[in-house]
Design an enzyme around this catalytic site. Structure first.
Site, PDB file in Angstrom:
ATOM      1  N   LYS A  15       7.134 -16.054 -13.054  1.00 39.83           N
ATOM      2  CA  LYS A  15       7.103 -15.020 -12.019  1.00 39.83           C
ATOM      3  C   LYS A  15       7.382 -15.524 -10.616  1.00 39.83           C
ATOM      4  CE  LYS A  15       5.115 -11.181 -12.600  1.00 39.83           C
ATOM      5  NZ  LYS A  15       5.701  -9.870 -12.416  1.00 39.83           N
ATOM      6  N   GLU A  29       5.371  -6.358  -0.405  1.00 44.24           N
ATOM      7  CA  GLU A  29       4.339  -5.435  -0.922  1.00 44.24           C
ATOM      8  C   GLU A  29       3.166  -5.307   0.047  1.00 44.24           C
ATOM      9  OE1 GLU A  29       3.393  -6.886  -4.836  1.00 44.24           O
ATOM     10  OE2 GLU A  29       5.364  -6.370  -5.624  1.00 44.24           O
ATOM     11  N   SER A  50       2.616 -16.370 -10.140  1.00 46.67           N
ATOM     12  CA  SER A  50       1.530 -15.777 -10.914  1.00 46.67           C
ATOM     13  C   SER A  50       0.675 -16.896 -11.488  1.00 46.67           C
ATOM     14  CB  SER A  50       2.128 -14.935 -12.047  1.00 46.67           C
ATOM     15  OG  SER A  50       1.197 -14.811 -13.111  1.00 46.67           O
ATOM     16  N   HIS A  65      18.106  10.293  -4.204  1.00 44.41           N
ATOM     17  CA  HIS A  65      17.163  10.465  -5.341  1.00 44.41           C
ATOM     18  C   HIS A  65      17.047   9.177  -6.160  1.00 44.41           C
ATOM     19  CE1 HIS A  65      17.761  14.812  -4.569  1.00 44.41           C
ATOM     20  NE2 HIS A  65      19.034  14.460  -4.456  1.00 44.41           N
TER      21      HIS A  65
END
Ligand code: ARG
Length: 458
Positions: A283, A290, A277, A156
């Site tokens: 970043k 992804e 970024s 979980h």
């Protein structure tokens, strides 16, 4: 442009119809397979006395010339042709004349394209197996280096029990090993040669289908000519297997994205595999993970498209089936790309093993072990569970871990606790004692690693 089937037509094909019908823009990648298949067909036509030796030689050297001229850039693939089969035949006839007109004897584009797709898919399965093996080797390397790297195991997405990084990666080793097995199964089931099925009903020429199958490395010819030209099951199976690979990759990517987050810091993705970024200078984003996670949807889409195209098709060939190609090629390209990039990302990633260990030590991952300790002292498990539940509640209220409690604190909850509780619930003990086959204990992992290495050698 004259079509190779133009005899019974009195009008030119409408421009838009031609474009809608044509598949050359995407089936041109079948060129090598088409030529490989045609050469086998022509060799067989000659062996069966259907064409002469001279004709066969002319055709075969003509085909070789077309292939090398296209690959060297000397010959452009003519967009005025309907598909790759028509293109090759038209150039051949243009170059060698009448002998070229005999190549298609006893053959239809229906069995020809069925063969080309099988040859292409077979090669792609081999390449996918190799890419999977590359990933498996990389995973095994991480496993071998991290037998003792304690990390929290989750259920979980909540800390559950301590495991090791090796053990966690071994789960993915199993998943990709099953994928590899699926590819082997599919290869074996599809490895039959459809050539000789003709348009749908075989042919009146005395073809030697066994000879063609043998030349092209197939186990045997297919058994029914109508099925041969209308079967795309093997592509659907392959796209299913590719979808499962993507599902596995997307789960792995999701974990890496979480592990790479500022909050977790279990891993650091290498600069070469991360992106920045345009506005936020600090970043460093896990775009490769992804994108791989995202491309999973695209491969599922390819599978759904093909399943839906095939649904309700009557026997035998229908033009709908030309739609198999773009989906299949897209899935094949996407999965190979993802496998290769993912492997590179894993092999360059840094594992912050101290952070993992510290994280495992927090969050009561040793609570089950504490209960097991009480069972060792004669407490029934359900009662032990209740006692440790009280200990956890006490610790939570006092912001400490179980091992931070003094013996008298523990004994105030249960008289069964003794000095040896501390050794019993250390992170190392928690992992070392999980010796069940398939468990995370380094000793159990040693046996696993041995088997995994043997598997890879085979
Ligand atoms: N381009 C076609 C395909 O990919 C080749 C087969 C054409 N056959 C036909 N009967 N029109 O399916």
């Amino acid at each position: 442009m004259a079509q190779l089937w133009g005899g019974r037509f009195t009008k030119e094909t409408d421009r838009k119809v031609f474009e809608f019908n044509a598949s050359l823009s995407f089936d041109k990648r079948l060129l090598e397979c088409d030529i490989r298949g045609s050469k086998a067909h022509v060799n067989m036509l000659m062996a069966c006395g259907i064409i002469t030796e001279d004709e066969a030689e002319l055709i075969i050297s003509g085909l070789d010339g077309i292939y090398s001229d296209v690959t060297s850039g000397k010959l452009e693939i003519d967009p005025g042709q309907e598909d790759i089969h028509s293109f090759v035949e038209a150039v051949l006839i243009d170059r060698i004349g009448d002998a070229g007109k005999k190549m298609h004897t006893g053959r239809s584009r229906n069995d020809q394209v069925a063969l080309d797709m099988r040859l292409y898919t077979r090669d792609d399965i081999e390449a996918a197996k190799e890419a999977l093996t590359g990933l498996l080797k990389e995973i095994l390397e991480v496993i071998e280096k991290n037998r003792d790297t304690v990390m929290p195991g989750f259920t979980h997405l909540q800390k559950a029990q301590p495991v090791t990084l090796a053990h966690h990666f071994a789960a993915y080793f199993e998943m990709f090993k099953r994928d590899h097995g699926r590819l082997c199964d599919i290869y074996e089931r599809m490895n039959y040669c459809p050539l000789g099925a003709g348009a749908l009903a075989g042919t009146t020429f005395p073809l030697d289908r066994d000879m063609v199958a043998r030349q092209l490395g197939f186990a045997a010819p297919t058994a029914n000519s109508m099925d041969s030209v209308s079967d795309r099951d093997y592509l659907i199976e392959y796209l299913s297997a590719l979808s499962i690979i993507m599902m596995h990759l997307s789960r792995f990517c999701e974990e890496i994205i979480i592990w790479n987050s500022n909050e977790y810091r279990f891993v650091s993705i290498d600069d070469a595999y991360a992106t920045g970024s345009s506005i936020m200078p600090q970043k460093k984003n896990p775009d490769i993970a992804e994108l791989t996670r995202g491309k999973c949807g695209r491969v599922y889409g390819d599978l759904m498209a093909l399943l839906t195209t095939m649904k309700g098709l009557p026997l035998a060939y229908n033009k709908d089936m030309q739609e198999d190609k773009e989906s299949a090629f897209d899935a094949m390209d996407t999965v190979r790309n993802c496998l290769e990039l993912f492997t590179g990302m894993i092999s360059t990633m840094t594992f912050n093993t101290d952070v993992m260990r510290q994280s495992a030590a927090k969050g009561f991952t040793n609570a089950t072990d504490a209960a097991d300790y009480l069972v060792g002292k004669g407490v029934p498990f359900r009662d032990a569970h209740g006692i440790i539940g009280k200990v956890v509640l006490y610790c939570d209220q006092n912001s400490k871990s179980i091992e931070d409690c003094t013996l008298s604190e523990l004994q105030s909850i249960s008289g069964y606790f003794d000095e040896d509780i501390y050794d019993a619930i250390s992170m190392e003990a928690c992992v070392d004692n999980r010796l069940t086959k398939g468990g995370p204990a380094p000793a159990a992992m040693d046996a696993y690693i041995k088997e995994a290495k043997e598997w890879l050698r085979r």
